[in-house]
Write a protein that holds these residues in place. Sequence first.
Motif, PDB file in Angstrom:
ATOM      1  N   LYS A  26       0.854  -1.184   0.000  1.00 42.12           N
ATOM      2  CA  LYS A  26       0.000   0.000   0.000  1.00 42.12           C
ATOM      3  C   LYS A  26       0.890   1.233   0.000  1.00 42.12           C
ATOM      4  CE  LYS A  26      -3.782  -2.206   2.320  1.00 42.12           C
ATOM      5  NZ  LYS A  26      -4.005  -2.868   3.576  1.00 42.12           N
ATOM      6  N   LEU A  27       0.514   2.216  -0.807  1.00 43.83           N
ATOM      7  CA  LEU A  27       1.277   3.457  -0.837  1.00 43.83           C
ATOM      8  C   LEU A  27       1.182   4.150   0.510  1.00 43.83           C
ATOM      9  CD1 LEU A  27       0.288   4.874  -4.338  1.00 43.83           C
ATOM     10  CD2 LEU A  27       2.469   3.851  -3.678  1.00 43.83           C
ATOM     11  N   VAL A  28       2.290   4.680   0.954  1.00 45.87           N
ATOM     12  CA  VAL A  28       2.293   5.439   2.206  1.00 45.87           C
ATOM     13  C   VAL A  28       2.203   6.919   1.858  1.00 45.87           C
ATOM     14  CG1 VAL A  28       3.574   3.665   3.461  1.00 45.87           C
ATOM     15  CG2 VAL A  28       4.830   5.511   2.343  1.00 45.87           C
ATOM     16  N   LYS A  29       2.196   7.720   2.892  1.00 46.22           N
ATOM     17  CA  LYS A  29       2.122   9.171   2.716  1.00 46.22           C
ATOM     18  C   LYS A  29       3.188   9.643   1.725  1.00 46.22           C
ATOM     19  CE  LYS A  29       3.506  13.066   5.430  1.00 46.22           C
ATOM     20  NZ  LYS A  29       4.028  13.462   6.706  1.00 46.22           N
ATOM     21  N   LEU A  30       2.779  10.465   0.780  1.00 47.81           N
ATOM     22  CA  LEU A  30       3.704  10.995  -0.217  1.00 47.81           C
ATOM     23  C   LEU A  30       4.765  11.845   0.472  1.00 47.81           C
ATOM     24  CD1 LEU A  30       4.254  11.090  -3.256  1.00 47.81           C
ATOM     25  CD2 LEU A  30       2.873  13.169  -3.346  1.00 47.81           C
ATOM     26  N   ARG A  31       6.031  11.522   0.181  1.00 47.89           N
ATOM     27  CA  ARG A  31       7.150  12.241   0.787  1.00 47.89           C
ATOM     28  C   ARG A  31       8.054  12.775  -0.311  1.00 47.89           C
ATOM     29  NH1 ARG A  31       6.903   7.414   4.091  1.00 47.89           N
ATOM     30  NH2 ARG A  31       6.407   7.971   6.221  1.00 47.89           N
ATOM     31  N   ASP A  32       8.803  13.782   0.037  1.00 43.63           N
ATOM     32  CA  ASP A  32       9.796  14.352  -0.856  1.00 43.63           C
ATOM     33  C   ASP A  32      10.942  13.351  -1.006  1.00 43.63           C
ATOM     34  OD1 ASP A  32      11.108  16.680  -2.250  1.00 43.63           O
ATOM     35  OD2 ASP A  32      12.549  16.330  -0.608  1.00 43.63           O
ATOM     36  N   LYS A  33      11.341  13.049  -2.247  1.00 45.02           N
ATOM     37  CA  LYS A  33      12.381  12.028  -2.431  1.00 45.02           C
ATOM     38  C   LYS A  33      13.726  12.475  -1.869  1.00 45.02           C
ATOM     39  CE  LYS A  33      14.292  12.642  -7.020  1.00 45.02           C
ATOM     40  NZ  LYS A  33      14.628  12.031  -8.279  1.00 45.02           N
ATOM     41  N   ASP A  34      13.985  13.784  -1.805  1.00 44.98           N
ATOM     42  CA  ASP A  34      15.237  14.259  -1.205  1.00 44.98           C
ATOM     43  C   ASP A  34      15.259  13.996   0.296  1.00 44.98           C
ATOM     44  OD1 ASP A  34      16.275  15.108  -3.640  1.00 44.98           O
ATOM     45  OD2 ASP A  34      15.393  17.099  -3.450  1.00 44.98           O
ATOM     46  N   MET A  35      14.110  14.123   0.944  1.00 41.68           N
ATOM     47  CA  MET A  35      14.040  13.827   2.369  1.00 41.68           C
ATOM     48  C   MET A  35      14.240  12.319   2.599  1.00 41.68           C
ATOM     49  SD  MET A  35      11.109  14.497   5.314  1.00 41.68           S
ATOM     50  CE  MET A  35       9.799  13.957   4.272  1.00 41.68           C
ATOM     51  N   ILE A  36      13.643  11.501   1.749  1.00 40.88           N
ATOM     52  CA  ILE A  36      13.826  10.051   1.861  1.00 40.88           C
ATOM     53  C   ILE A  36      15.302   9.710   1.665  1.00 40.88           C
ATOM     54  CG2 ILE A  36      13.304   7.821   0.790  1.00 40.88           C
ATOM     55  CD1 ILE A  36      10.511   9.013   0.110  1.00 40.88           C
ATOM     56  N   TRP A  37      15.917  10.318   0.653  1.00 39.04           N
ATOM     57  CA  TRP A  37      17.327  10.056   0.377  1.00 39.04           C
ATOM     58  C   TRP A  37      18.198  10.414   1.578  1.00 39.04           C
ATOM     59  CZ3 TRP A  37      20.615   7.189  -1.782  1.00 39.04           C
ATOM     60  CH2 TRP A  37      21.931   7.577  -1.953  1.00 39.04           C
ATOM     61  N   ARG A  38      17.941  11.544   2.215  1.00 37.54           N
ATOM     62  CA  ARG A  38      18.738  11.945   3.386  1.00 37.54           C
ATOM     63  C   ARG A  38      18.620  10.909   4.507  1.00 37.54           C
ATOM     64  NH1 ARG A  38      16.930  17.034   1.762  1.00 37.54           N
ATOM     65  NH2 ARG A  38      15.216  17.027   3.251  1.00 37.54           N
ATOM     66  N   ARG A  39      17.419  10.409   4.745  1.00 34.96           N
ATOM     67  CA  ARG A  39      17.252   9.399   5.803  1.00 34.96           C
ATOM     68  C   ARG A  39      17.923   8.082   5.432  1.00 34.96           C
ATOM     69  NH1 ARG A  39      11.397   9.925   8.645  1.00 34.96           N
ATOM     70  NH2 ARG A  39      12.209   8.127   9.795  1.00 34.96           N
ATOM     71  N   VAL A  40      17.853   7.711   4.157  1.00 32.54           N
ATOM     72  CA  VAL A  40      18.501   6.489   3.689  1.00 32.54           C
ATOM     73  C   VAL A  40      20.018   6.619   3.850  1.00 32.54           C
ATOM     74  CG1 VAL A  40      19.029   5.213   1.563  1.00 32.54           C
ATOM     75  CG2 VAL A  40      16.654   5.707   2.162  1.00 32.54           C
ATOM     76  N   VAL A  41      20.573   7.757   3.468  1.00 26.20           N
ATOM     77  CA  VAL A  41      22.016   7.993   3.624  1.00 26.20           C
ATOM     78  C   VAL A  41      22.405   7.932   5.098  1.00 26.20           C
ATOM     79  CG1 VAL A  41      23.840   9.740   3.393  1.00 26.20           C
ATOM     80  CG2 VAL A  41      22.332   9.257   1.481  1.00 26.20           C
ATOM     81  N   ALA A  42      21.565   8.462   5.971  1.00 26.80           N
ATOM     82  CA  ALA A  42      21.848   8.405   7.413  1.00 26.80           C
ATOM     83  C   ALA A  42      21.928   6.952   7.887  1.00 26.80           C
ATOM     84  CB  ALA A  42      20.789   9.177   8.191  1.00 26.80           C
ATOM     85  N   GLU A  43      21.073   6.087   7.345  1.00 28.39           N
ATOM     86  CA  GLU A  43      21.116   4.663   7.721  1.00 28.39           C
ATOM     87  C   GLU A  43      22.380   3.996   7.189  1.00 28.39           C
ATOM     88  OE1 GLU A  43      19.291   3.167   9.959  1.00 28.39           O
ATOM     89  OE2 GLU A  43      18.113   5.007  10.196  1.00 28.39           O
TER      90      GLU A  43
END
Length: 191
Positions: A49-66
């Motif tokens: 199921k699609l989750v809340k639409l997020r900015d891909k740059d914000m997702i990228w920053r969190r992924v890089v943090a991981e």
Amino acid sequence: MSHHTPDTWWHRNHLQCWNYPKLPTKKELIYRVFRAAYPNGAFVDDDLKLVKLRDKDMIWRRVVAEFTKAYNDLEPFLLALFAEEPRLRSDQQKQSLLYDYYGALLEESRYALFVSQNGRYFEFRSMEELLVRYIRTNRETWARDHLDPEFYLPSTEGFLFAREHLELVDGSEAKSIQRRLKDLEKPTRRQ
């Protein structure tokens, strides 16, 4: 297993911690990075199921943090693995190859996600969605190096791109190291 297991990113995210010589795959690492950054999904949840639409740059920053947390915790994780696994305790060659394997796996996985997020939103989303589709198809074998040829892949460019970048390919550093480790394990592998 000892009573004192370090609390590392690798342990918290259940990446084949004590299953040597089985090694985590690129697919598995990328999925765990997504879930560490967004437990309920960055783009889709584990029910597709699609989750809340997020900015891909914000997702990228969190992924890089991981990825940064995984890099920072790699040495304590590997030291614990070397101490616990009898086949690794005194084998400097295997230990060195494992350091190299995990380092290459992190680099190749991060690069695959970098390339996907650098494109269109759908290509980035397809990485997570395709992993969830794999898991839903076969929870036991989804993380293997090669997928079941019967797996239905939607013929959309984003999914084709994702599939291509989720595999360790021949010639990659991680794939070469993986083969060398398997060759070293052959004589000591239990029947």
